[in-house]
Write an enzyme that holds these catalytic residues in place. Structure first.
Site, mmCIF file in Angstrom:
data_model
loop_
_atom_site.group_PDB
_atom_site.id
_atom_site.type_symbol
_atom_site.label_atom_id
_atom_site.label_comp_id
_atom_site.label_asym_id
_atom_site.label_seq_id
_atom_site.Cartn_x
_atom_site.Cartn_y
_atom_site.Cartn_z
ATOM 1 N N GLU A 196 15.736 -10.792 -18.391
ATOM 2 C CA GLU A 196 14.905 -11.417 -17.870
ATOM 3 C C GLU A 196 14.251 -12.357 -18.576
ATOM 4 O O GLU A 196 13.152 -13.055 -18.261
ATOM 5 C CB GLU A 196 14.130 -10.425 -17.231
ATOM 6 C CG GLU A 196 14.274 -9.614 -16.062
ATOM 7 C CD GLU A 196 15.286 -8.335 -16.443
ATOM 8 O OE1 GLU A 196 15.978 -8.457 -17.438
ATOM 9 O OE2 GLU A 196 15.340 -7.330 -15.592
ATOM 10 N N LYS A 239 9.911 13.904 -21.289
ATOM 11 C CA LYS A 239 8.529 14.454 -20.823
ATOM 12 C C LYS A 239 8.523 15.590 -21.301
ATOM 13 O O LYS A 239 8.600 16.441 -20.432
ATOM 14 C CB LYS A 239 8.316 13.740 -19.519
ATOM 15 C CG LYS A 239 8.300 12.158 -19.549
ATOM 16 C CD LYS A 239 8.223 11.710 -18.062
ATOM 17 C CE LYS A 239 8.517 10.257 -18.100
ATOM 18 N NZ LYS A 239 9.936 9.825 -18.016
ATOM 19 N N TRP A 244 5.047 12.577 -24.485
ATOM 20 C CA TRP A 244 6.179 11.831 -24.545
ATOM 21 C C TRP A 244 7.005 12.177 -25.921
ATOM 22 O O TRP A 244 6.576 12.106 -26.990
ATOM 23 C CB TRP A 244 6.023 10.307 -24.413
ATOM 24 C CG TRP A 244 5.959 10.043 -22.971
ATOM 25 C CD1 TRP A 244 5.929 10.913 -21.746
ATOM 26 C CD2 TRP A 244 5.459 8.709 -22.605
ATOM 27 N NE1 TRP A 244 5.610 10.133 -20.744
ATOM 28 C CE2 TRP A 244 5.261 8.703 -21.040
ATOM 29 C CE3 TRP A 244 5.370 7.743 -23.211
ATOM 30 C CZ2 TRP A 244 5.070 7.682 -20.154
ATOM 31 C CZ3 TRP A 244 5.283 6.558 -22.342
ATOM 32 C CH2 TRP A 244 4.873 6.459 -20.798
HETATM 33 P P1 ADP Z 1 20.217 -3.799 -19.353
HETATM 34 O O1 ADP Z 1 18.834 -3.524 -18.465
HETATM 35 O O2 ADP Z 1 21.311 -3.902 -18.243
HETATM 36 O O3 ADP Z 1 20.401 -2.994 -20.482
HETATM 37 P P2 ADP Z 1 19.391 -5.853 -20.769
HETATM 38 O O4 ADP Z 1 20.510 -6.325 -21.797
HETATM 39 O O5 ADP Z 1 18.758 -6.938 -20.157
HETATM 40 O O6 ADP Z 1 20.349 -5.188 -19.744
HETATM 41 O O7 ADP Z 1 18.544 -4.858 -21.561
HETATM 42 C C1 ADP Z 1 17.248 -5.170 -21.984
HETATM 43 C C2 ADP Z 1 16.604 -3.975 -22.524
HETATM 44 O O8 ADP Z 1 17.480 -3.447 -23.623
HETATM 45 C C3 ADP Z 1 15.235 -3.840 -22.835
HETATM 46 O O9 ADP Z 1 14.535 -3.453 -21.941
HETATM 47 C C4 ADP Z 1 15.277 -2.618 -23.918
HETATM 48 O O10 ADP Z 1 15.190 -1.426 -23.205
HETATM 49 C C5 ADP Z 1 16.768 -2.925 -24.532
HETATM 50 N N1 ADP Z 1 16.701 -3.503 -25.966
HETATM 51 C C6 ADP Z 1 16.884 -4.709 -26.178
HETATM 52 N N2 ADP Z 1 16.560 -5.218 -27.324
HETATM 53 C C7 ADP Z 1 16.132 -3.900 -27.887
HETATM 54 C C8 ADP Z 1 15.824 -3.290 -29.370
HETATM 55 N N3 ADP Z 1 15.781 -4.261 -30.321
HETATM 56 N N4 ADP Z 1 15.518 -2.302 -29.255
HETATM 57 C C9 ADP Z 1 15.223 -1.437 -28.464
HETATM 58 N N5 ADP Z 1 15.692 -1.635 -27.091
HETATM 59 C C10 ADP Z 1 16.300 -2.987 -26.904
#
Ligand code: ADP
Length: 543
Positions: free
Chosen positions: A329, A440, A445
């Site tokens: 997104e 949780k 958390w």
């Molecule tokens: P999906 O939602 O299918 O996994 P995305 O590639 O759009 O596809 O995923 C986005 C999500 O990936 C973010 O909302 C987050 O939770 C995680 N994410 C991306 N980069 C990082 C990061 N550097 N550290 C932790 N989580 C991350």
């Protein structure tokens, strides 16, 4: 008073023209089953213009969706530009989605044509009859897999190179910067995938941002290896930025094994290599004895980058991993973990800790961490956590034709990321967890990301994932699922002792199970959903 500057549309034809006119001799290399193909930007541009002609010949409508089912290759890069620069909409299909999800997204986007690598036809063919709008299937011969005889009733089968050879190059012109350029669906961990539609303008601005020095700094001098798939969130903008900058590109093709990637880095003198953490965990073991001195950045994101992984790269290559955060997104790059010059004199340990954060929002993106109920910002003390929300010119404002949109955006126009984060006084954001993964326990958390980070710092641990398991008293308690390194004996007690003092006592996992591998999602992230399913009904030991 109004400004008096030209209002020139921000469209992708500009990037294409630059590569064609200014950098015709620079190369895109693609690793194939039999070796390495090379094409100059001059040749690539001619082929891309012909591909525009092919889309006309096939009768793809003015804003028809052009599906791709392909590895990272120079041909995929041709599609990346031919579709949007001829007014069509590129739709990258994630080759690892479940079959029913692929059917859903192809039908939902109403793809008219699908371009597929020959090595992937076996995955696509069983689904063709479920695709309602696809009239053409174009096979790109990548030297592997079987050549299908036909594409079934109502669909024409074509060969990519034959179409290109017969086509005439076309001129590209797109005047409306708000026109859709491409689309990508989220991988849909719950429910059907959701479609994100990028405009020329959003892609243009994201590309420039990826080129800024304080983000990935993609430049003409770079040799960029996007290990991150072109079907996963635009290869993090590196395919567009590579073309816009005139950088050399190295496309890994189907072989994403650690050895193949390490070999590409060394032999192509790669300067920027980008991929998810699981890729770099694998490659680490392949670096001994290799010359990786060309590397200047290893951007990594998509899931949390363990501190131990980044430090291992620092020890081996002299360069820690550069953590970035983003989502489908958000185009996807929205924050990058560079260290401010004013913090450079911190201790090695403190700097390593800072690098395990997702960094600062990149220029162009606004971020806030708020209480999701009342949208009050949390304290910037590095402790308080809330939902990370973002807005900016390359952040989605809604999903494509999806009634779930309202749940993901606030009334005041911010994207609700579903990530729980904290932010410190310097503005560094840290992902605590995904909302659905956080444990949780008794109303408080526990961050699975932080527990995993610490567990993966243990020298005998290869991978570790933590999930919440129902608990009669606390609601949920953490269960650590640990993959020991090959040949290592590891006990629960050893790990719990190791965690002691590193995390709050009440965070210590109630149990540790040893598994062979952490299940991965379609884009190589730890699949907590699959782990939760595997350990459904798991009985935690009673204290
Ligand atoms: P999906 O939602 O299918 O996994 P995305 O590639 O759009 O596809 O995923 C986005 C999500 O990936 C973010 O909302 C987050 O939770 C995680 N994410 C991306 N980069 C990082 C990061 N550097 N550290 C932790 N989580 C991350």
């Amino acid at each position: 008073m109004q400004g008096l500057m030209q209002h020139h549309p921000l469209t992708l034809t500009h990037f294409f023209d630059r590569a064609e006119n200014l950098f015709p001799a620079k190369e895109v290399a693609t690793a194939t089953a039999s070796g390495r193909d090379r094409v100059t930007y001059g040749e690539w541009a001619d082929r891309t213009r012909r591909l525009g002609g092919v889309l006309d010949t096939l009768g793809i409508t003015a804003d028809g969706r052009v599906g791709t089912f392909a590895w990272n290759t120079a041909r995929h890069l041709e599609l990346y530009f031919a579709a949007p620069c001829s007014g069509r909409v590129l739709h990258t299909l994630n080759i690892r989605l479940f079959p029913e999800q692929l059917t859903y997204i192809v039908n939902h986007a109403e793809d008219e044509v699908i371009f597929v690598d020959r090595s992937l036809t076996k995955l696509l063919w069983p689904l063709l009859d479920t695709f309602k709008t696809v009239r053409h299937v174009v096979v790109m011969d990548d030297g592997a897999g079987d050549q299908p005889a036909d594409a079934g009733a109502g669909r024409e089968l074509h060969d990519y190179e034959e179409l290109l050879a017969a086509a005439s190059p076309v001129g590209f012109e797109v005047d409306d910067e708000d026109r859709a350029a491409s689309m990508c669906y989220t991988s849909g961990t719950t429910g059907n995938p959701k479609g994100v539609v990028y405009s020329h303008r959003s892609t243009w601005l994201h590309t420039l941002a990826v080129m800024t020095a304080d983000s990935l700094a993609a430049s003409e001098r770079d040799v960029i290896l996007p290990v991150v798939p072109m079907f996963h969130a635009n290869a993090w903008g590196l395919a567009h930025a590579g073309v816009a900058a005139g950088a050399s590109l190295v496309m890994p093709g189907p072989d994403l094994s650690p050895r193949a990637i390490a070999e590409l880095i060394e032999s192509e003198r790669v300067t920027v290599a980008a991929g998810v953490p699981t890729i770099w965990m694998g490659v680490l073991g392949e670096l001994d004895g290799r010359d990786t001195s060309s590397l200047r950045a290893i951007p990594c994101g998509g899931s949390a980058v363990p501190k131990a992984l980044s430090e291992a790269y620092r020890a081996k290559t002299g360069m820690p991993i550069l953590q970035a955060w983003g989502m489908t997104e958000t185009s996807p790059v929205a924050s990058v973990g560079h260290i401010k010059s004013t913090l450079a004199d911190r201790s090695d340990e403190e700097l390593a800790d800072l690098r395990s954060a997702i960094g600062l929002p990149m220029v162009g993106v606004e971020a806030r961490v708020v209480d999701p109920e009342n949208l009050e910002p949390v304290a910037h003390d590095g402790e308080a956590s809330g939902e990370l929300q973002v807005r900016g010119p390359w952040i989605a404002r809604e999903y494509y034709d999806d009634e779930r949109s309202p749940q993901s955006f606030t009334a005041d126009g911010w994207l609700k990321t579903g990530d729980v984060a904290s932010v410190d006084g310097e503005g560094y954001m840290r992902i605590v967890d995904r909302t659905k993964d956080v444990v949780k326990s008794g109303g408080e958390w526990i961050s699975t990301v932080e527990l995993e980070n610490e567990l993966m710092g243990h020298p005998k641990v290869a991978e570790a994932a933590v999930i919440g398991v129902p608990h009669p008293k606390w609601g949920e308690r953490p269960l650590a699922c640990v993959v020991p390194k090959a040949g290592q004996d590891l006990t629960k007690e050893e790990l719990l002792d190791f965690l002691e003092g590193k995390v709050a006592k009440w965070w210590l996992p109630d149990d540790v199970v040893f598994i062979e591998e952490v299940p991965k999602t379609s884009v190589g992230k730890f699949s907590k959903k699959d782990l939760r399913a595997r350990f459904e009904g798991y009985q935690l030991p009673t204290a």
